[in-house]
Write a protein that holds these residues in place. Structure first.
Motif, PDB file in Angstrom:
ATOM      1  N   GLU A  30       0.875  -1.169   0.000  1.00 40.38           N
ATOM      2  CA  GLU A  30       0.000   0.000   0.000  1.00 40.38           C
ATOM      3  C   GLU A  30       0.915   1.224   0.000  1.00 40.38           C
ATOM      4  OE1 GLU A  30      -1.828   3.332   2.102  1.00 40.38           O
ATOM      5  OE2 GLU A  30      -0.312   1.999   2.948  1.00 40.38           O
ATOM      6  N   LEU A  31       0.453   2.332  -0.578  1.00 42.93           N
ATOM      7  CA  LEU A  31       1.327   3.484  -0.814  1.00 42.93           C
ATOM      8  C   LEU A  31       2.072   3.951   0.428  1.00 42.93           C
ATOM      9  CD1 LEU A  31       2.391   5.724  -2.644  1.00 42.93           C
ATOM     10  CD2 LEU A  31       0.307   7.023  -2.132  1.00 42.93           C
ATOM     11  N   SER A  32       1.381   4.127   1.544  1.00 47.48           N
ATOM     12  CA  SER A  32       2.063   4.632   2.745  1.00 47.48           C
ATOM     13  C   SER A  32       3.106   3.641   3.252  1.00 47.48           C
ATOM     14  CB  SER A  32       1.048   4.970   3.845  1.00 47.48           C
ATOM     15  OG  SER A  32       0.484   3.810   4.431  1.00 47.48           O
ATOM     16  N   GLU A  33       2.842   2.347   3.106  1.00 46.76           N
ATOM     17  CA  GLU A  33       3.827   1.328   3.489  1.00 46.76           C
ATOM     18  C   GLU A  33       5.088   1.470   2.647  1.00 46.76           C
ATOM     19  OE1 GLU A  33       1.463  -2.680   4.801  1.00 46.76           O
ATOM     20  OE2 GLU A  33       1.554  -2.241   2.658  1.00 46.76           O
ATOM     21  N   PHE A  34       4.900   1.621   1.352  1.00 55.95           N
ATOM     22  CA  PHE A  34       6.056   1.710   0.457  1.00 55.95           C
ATOM     23  C   PHE A  34       6.896   2.947   0.763  1.00 55.95           C
ATOM     24  CE2 PHE A  34       8.121   2.802  -3.618  1.00 55.95           C
ATOM     25  CZ  PHE A  34       8.820   1.617  -3.831  1.00 55.95           C
ATOM     26  N   LEU A  35       6.232   4.070   0.957  1.00 60.48           N
ATOM     27  CA  LEU A  35       6.965   5.308   1.226  1.00 60.48           C
ATOM     28  C   LEU A  35       7.749   5.241   2.533  1.00 60.48           C
ATOM     29  CD1 LEU A  35       4.258   7.923   0.148  1.00 60.48           C
ATOM     30  CD2 LEU A  35       6.265   7.168  -1.153  1.00 60.48           C
ATOM     31  N   VAL A  36       7.079   4.791   3.586  1.00 59.31           N
ATOM     32  CA  VAL A  36       7.696   4.819   4.916  1.00 59.31           C
ATOM     33  C   VAL A  36       8.631   3.638   5.135  1.00 59.31           C
ATOM     34  CG1 VAL A  36       7.232   4.756   7.400  1.00 59.31           C
ATOM     35  CG2 VAL A  36       5.764   6.113   5.887  1.00 59.31           C
ATOM     36  N   ASP A  37       8.194   2.424   4.780  1.00 64.44           N
ATOM     37  CA  ASP A  37       8.971   1.222   5.102  1.00 64.44           C
ATOM     38  C   ASP A  37      10.051   0.895   4.080  1.00 64.44           C
ATOM     39  OD1 ASP A  37       7.259   1.052   7.217  1.00 64.44           O
ATOM     40  OD2 ASP A  37       6.121  -0.650   6.458  1.00 64.44           O
ATOM     41  N   VAL A  38       9.737   1.064   2.801  1.00 63.23           N
ATOM     42  CA  VAL A  38      10.693   0.683   1.751  1.00 63.23           C
ATOM     43  C   VAL A  38      11.630   1.841   1.406  1.00 63.23           C
ATOM     44  CG1 VAL A  38      10.975  -0.191  -0.600  1.00 63.23           C
ATOM     45  CG2 VAL A  38       9.082  -1.007   0.825  1.00 63.23           C
TER      46      VAL A  38
ATOM     47  N   GLY B 203      11.826   4.669   3.154  1.00 68.44           N
ATOM     48  CA  GLY B 203      12.305   5.333   4.367  1.00 68.44           C
ATOM     49  C   GLY B 203      12.052   6.827   4.360  1.00 68.44           C
ATOM     50  N   VAL B 204      10.927   7.252   3.741  1.00 67.01           N
ATOM     51  CA  VAL B 204      10.618   8.668   3.585  1.00 67.01           C
ATOM     52  C   VAL B 204       9.326   9.008   4.322  1.00 67.01           C
ATOM     53  CG1 VAL B 204       9.996  10.461   1.922  1.00 67.01           C
ATOM     54  CG2 VAL B 204      11.753   8.785   1.332  1.00 67.01           C
ATOM     55  N   VAL B 205       9.321  10.130   4.996  1.00 73.49           N
ATOM     56  CA  VAL B 205       8.107  10.652   5.616  1.00 73.49           C
ATOM     57  C   VAL B 205       7.717  11.970   4.957  1.00 73.49           C
ATOM     58  CG1 VAL B 205       7.093  11.566   7.731  1.00 73.49           C
ATOM     59  CG2 VAL B 205       8.456   9.469   7.816  1.00 73.49           C
TER      60      VAL B 205
ATOM     61  N   ARG C  86       1.617   5.136   9.773  1.00 70.29           N
ATOM     62  CA  ARG C  86       2.297   5.544   8.537  1.00 70.29           C
ATOM     63  C   ARG C  86       1.589   6.687   7.817  1.00 70.29           C
ATOM     64  NH1 ARG C  86       2.482   0.070   9.082  1.00 70.29           N
ATOM     65  NH2 ARG C  86       4.510  -0.993   9.012  1.00 70.29           N
ATOM     66  N   PRO C  87       0.276   6.593   7.549  1.00 70.02           N
ATOM     67  CA  PRO C  87      -0.378   7.723   6.874  1.00 70.02           C
ATOM     68  C   PRO C  87      -0.321   9.015   7.686  1.00 70.02           C
ATOM     69  CG  PRO C  87      -1.743   5.749   6.758  1.00 70.02           C
ATOM     70  CD  PRO C  87      -0.653   5.459   7.737  1.00 70.02           C
ATOM     71  N   TYR C  88      -0.468   8.900   9.001  1.00 66.99           N
ATOM     72  CA  TYR C  88      -0.408  10.087   9.849  1.00 66.99           C
ATOM     73  C   TYR C  88       0.972  10.739   9.776  1.00 66.99           C
ATOM     74  CZ  TYR C  88      -4.771   8.503  12.058  1.00 66.99           C
ATOM     75  OH  TYR C  88      -6.072   8.117  12.294  1.00 66.99           O
ATOM     76  N   ARG C  89       2.019   9.927   9.782  1.00 70.87           N
ATOM     77  CA  ARG C  89       3.382  10.473   9.704  1.00 70.87           C
ATOM     78  C   ARG C  89       3.596  11.225   8.400  1.00 70.87           C
ATOM     79  NH1 ARG C  89       7.497   5.736  10.849  1.00 70.87           N
ATOM     80  NH2 ARG C  89       8.979   7.473  10.670  1.00 70.87           N
ATOM     81  N   LEU C  90       3.067  10.666   7.323  1.00 71.84           N
ATOM     82  CA  LEU C  90       3.185  11.333   6.027  1.00 71.84           C
ATOM     83  C   LEU C  90       2.384  12.641   6.014  1.00 71.84           C
ATOM     84  CD1 LEU C  90       2.758   8.134   3.847  1.00 71.84           C
ATOM     85  CD2 LEU C  90       4.811   9.570   3.866  1.00 71.84           C
ATOM     86  N   LEU C  91       1.186  12.607   6.571  1.00 76.23           N
ATOM     87  CA  LEU C  91       0.342  13.800   6.571  1.00 76.23           C
ATOM     88  C   LEU C  91       0.915  14.899   7.464  1.00 76.23           C
ATOM     89  CD1 LEU C  91      -3.165  12.080   6.674  1.00 76.23           C
ATOM     90  CD2 LEU C  91      -2.291  13.527   4.823  1.00 76.23           C
ATOM     91  N   ARG C  92       1.469  14.517   8.595  1.00 76.12           N
ATOM     92  CA  ARG C  92       2.023  15.533   9.501  1.00 76.12           C
ATOM     93  C   ARG C  92       3.193  16.280   8.886  1.00 76.12           C
ATOM     94  NH1 ARG C  92       1.821  11.066  13.727  1.00 76.12           N
ATOM     95  NH2 ARG C  92      -0.265  11.253  14.653  1.00 76.12           N
TER      96      ARG C  92
END
Length: 246
Positions: A112-120, A122-124, A151-157
């Motif tokens: 899922e998009l937020s998983e890929f951004l944060v986990d793979v 390593g970007v917030v 993960r989605p919250y970290r990206l949104l913040r």
């Protein structure tokens, strides 16, 4: 890394801007995803409605299509949940153990998009700008099947200009549930009313989520009531910039 975009049938047919926004975000981060034209429905709709045998060809097509890629990214917690939790099981039930093994391997590389951004990656902070008051609805599959958590919250913040407000009773279902909304219309409508009330209580001008299906349900209700609150997919918020905010 060879990355593919799995757009999902709902996004491809009704919300193509969500797929475009996903590509925009990934390109900004240095990855140009391929869009295999052979891709089709993941089969979740068939399985959840009681047609697992009819879903099997879709599983085979999905595996054949995405097996060559190192990572598959989808803007849908629901479809990724289906790929991870249904595909291999369907193949096993049909006695096709080779397909089941291949399906597990593809599922392990599907995000899922937020998983890929944060986990793979390593970007917030993806460099987004979205100057609006926003509340986030954690969809059932992303919350319970994928457990995307913060993960989605970290990206949104990390989005510049955003005023992110907490959604009351956020973990409650919006009432969509695919064909549940059709077969159990009255219950679905009551659940939607609760969700819309919670969104309204935040004073947000935008409700976001990681699934276009749930946003379609919530957005339809909000539009009928003329609340002035719109729904925007997480990918579209992350794609926003100072020059062209979503």
């Amino acid at each position: 890394m060879k990355v593919a975009l799995f757009a999902t049938c709902l996004v491809d047919a009704l919300f193509p801007d969500v797929a475009k926004a996903t590509v925009t975000v990934l390109r900004r981060l240095g990855h140009d995803p391929e869009f295999p034209l052979q891709q089709s429905c993941c089969g979740q709709m068939h399985v959840n409605t009681g047609y697992p045998r009819e879903a099997l060809p879709l599983v085979r097509d999905h595996v054949d299509t995405f097996e060559p890629f190192d990572a598959v990214v989808a803007p849908s917690g629901s479809c990724v949940g289906s790929i991870r939790h249904q595909h291999a099981e369907l193949a096993e039930q049909a006695g096709d153990h080779a397909l089941a093994e291949r399906a597990r391997a593809v599922a392990a590389r599907t995000y899922e998009l937020s998983e890929f951004l944060v986990d793979v990656l390593g970007v917030v902070d993806v460099g987004a700008y979205f100057p609006h008051r926003v509340t986030y609805h954690p969809t059932c599959h992303s919350l319970r099947l994928l457990r995307v958590g913060e993960r989605p919250y970290r990206l949104l913040r990390a989005v510049r200009g955003i005023d992110l407000v907490e959604l009351p009773r956020a973990e409650e279902c919006c009432g969509f549930g695919g064909t549940f909304a059709v077969k159990n219309g009255e219950v679905s409508t009551a659940m939607l009313a609760d969700k819309m009330r919670a969104v309204g209580d935040t004073g947000a001008s935008v409700c976001t989520a990681g699934d276009a299906s749930c946003l379609m349900h919530i957005g339809g209700g909000l539009a009928r009531l003329r609340t002035g609150t719109r729904t925007v997919h997480l990918a579209e918020i992350l794609a926003g910039t100072m020059d062209s905010p979503a």
